[in-house]
Design a protein around this motif. Sequence first.
Motif, mmCIF file in Angstrom:
data_model
loop_
_atom_site.group_PDB
_atom_site.id
_atom_site.type_symbol
_atom_site.label_atom_id
_atom_site.label_comp_id
_atom_site.label_asym_id
_atom_site.label_seq_id
_atom_site.Cartn_x
_atom_site.Cartn_y
_atom_site.Cartn_z
ATOM 1 N N ILE A 1 4.849 -1.814 -9.216
ATOM 2 C CA ILE A 1 5.560 -2.987 -8.716
ATOM 3 C C ILE A 1 4.746 -3.717 -7.661
ATOM 4 O O ILE A 1 4.626 -4.945 -7.681
ATOM 5 N N LEU A 2 4.171 -2.980 -6.727
ATOM 6 C CA LEU A 2 3.509 -3.595 -5.580
ATOM 7 C C LEU A 2 2.027 -3.894 -5.812
ATOM 8 O O LEU A 2 1.459 -4.760 -5.143
ATOM 9 N N SER A 3 1.385 -3.157 -6.716
ATOM 10 C CA SER A 3 -0.028 -3.379 -7.050
ATOM 11 C C SER A 3 -0.921 -3.391 -5.811
ATOM 12 O O SER A 3 -1.736 -4.295 -5.612
ATOM 13 N N LEU A 4 -0.751 -2.376 -4.963
ATOM 14 C CA LEU A 4 -1.535 -2.244 -3.740
ATOM 15 C C LEU A 4 -2.068 -0.824 -3.620
ATOM 16 O O LEU A 4 -1.516 0.108 -4.204
ATOM 17 N N PRO A 5 -3.143 -0.622 -2.841
ATOM 18 C CA PRO A 5 -3.660 0.730 -2.631
ATOM 19 C C PRO A 5 -2.650 1.615 -1.924
ATOM 20 O O PRO A 5 -1.882 1.154 -1.077
ATOM 21 N N LEU A 6 -2.673 2.876 -2.258
ATOM 22 C CA LEU A 6 -1.763 3.857 -1.659
ATOM 23 C C LEU A 6 -2.441 4.488 -0.452
ATOM 24 O O LEU A 6 -3.470 5.148 -0.577
ATOM 25 N N ASP B 1 12.008 -5.561 -1.548
ATOM 26 C CA ASP B 1 11.863 -6.236 -0.262
ATOM 27 C C ASP B 1 10.424 -6.163 0.238
ATOM 28 O O ASP B 1 9.928 -7.094 0.877
ATOM 29 N N SER B 2 9.748 -5.056 -0.033
ATOM 30 C CA SER B 2 8.349 -4.932 0.357
ATOM 31 C C SER B 2 7.476 -5.934 -0.379
ATOM 32 O O SER B 2 6.509 -6.474 0.171
ATOM 33 N N ASP B 3 7.814 -6.209 -1.633
ATOM 34 C CA ASP B 3 7.076 -7.194 -2.415
ATOM 35 C C ASP B 3 7.176 -8.575 -1.777
ATOM 36 O O ASP B 3 6.218 -9.359 -1.796
ATOM 37 N N ARG B 4 8.322 -8.868 -1.202
ATOM 38 C CA ARG B 4 8.504 -10.145 -0.488
ATOM 39 C C ARG B 4 7.590 -10.205 0.733
ATOM 40 O O ARG B 4 6.995 -11.255 1.035
ATOM 41 N N ALA C 1 -2.465 -4.442 7.011
ATOM 42 C CA ALA C 1 -1.016 -4.220 6.957
ATOM 43 C C ALA C 1 -0.723 -2.894 6.275
ATOM 44 O O ALA C 1 -1.289 -2.581 5.228
ATOM 45 N N VAL C 2 0.160 -2.118 6.898
ATOM 46 C CA VAL C 2 0.701 -0.912 6.284
ATOM 47 C C VAL C 2 2.148 -1.234 5.918
ATOM 48 O O VAL C 2 2.989 -1.426 6.797
ATOM 49 N N ILE C 3 2.417 -1.330 4.630
ATOM 50 C CA ILE C 3 3.751 -1.695 4.153
ATOM 51 C C ILE C 3 4.495 -0.409 3.833
ATOM 52 O O ILE C 3 4.173 0.296 2.874
#
Length: 271
Positions: free
Chosen positions: A200-205, A151-154, A138-140
């Motif tokens: 906030i998102l704690s995901l790789p960039l 909203d992305s966190d959701r 997934a690419v958010i």
Amino acid sequence: MAKVVVVTSGKGGVGKTTTTAALGAALAQSGQNVCVVDFDVGLRNLDLVMGAERRVVYDFINVIQGNAKLSQALIRDKRVGTLSLLAASQTRDKDALTEKGVARIMTELRDKFDYVICDSPAGIERGALLAMRHADTAVIVTNPEISSVRDSDRIVGLLDSKTEKAEKDEQIDKHVLLARYDAGRAARSEMLGIDDVLEILSLPLLGVIPESQDVLRASNLGSPVTVSNPASSPARAYADAARRLTGETITMTIPAERRNLFGLLFGGRAA
């Protein structure tokens, strides 16, 4: 067997369709066989951004309902020979997207391509859930504003619960792509900084796409920015993001950012 990538977000207007087209074109330009798929039934903008709106004869729903074969609905890009488009329908509603029909088409696409990139509708409705259902990655896409990031966190929660991988207790690979970023405005606290978003998102960039008129011009021309203006800052950023999707480890350069963001890709808060 293709890798299926969903380009998603919780908020509309953040740049999902632009990102789908740009990443798809960049991957195809690197030699991958790529199909971009529009899941936004009823609106259908991916064909416009790709410059293929006059070439749509059969669409995603026609194939699901058995009115056309997949090979009839696929539109091969005239500029990049290894790039194809499966357009959404403008005249049907999202209920025409059936889980069984989508599963069948995704299986066919996996057999034909190296990458299948699904352009998701915004939010958490049926089309968005089906767009992410079969994804491996997934690419958010988010903008540097708090409502977009929240909203992305959701969406992260849905990716961890509503996908086929989640149902098998497997992890879907998730990456953040920060679009419409202006380093000057971030420095003046007029928008969120990169660290703020990642915290906030704690995901790789995966990449940072700078705010640029080149993106708007490319959309109006009906051409992915990576094709229409490959030397521009956003095109280079998208090309680098596409390379990272394939597993390459490359330094991330942010205009006007003084420190190296390489470490954010795989470690610290971005891991």
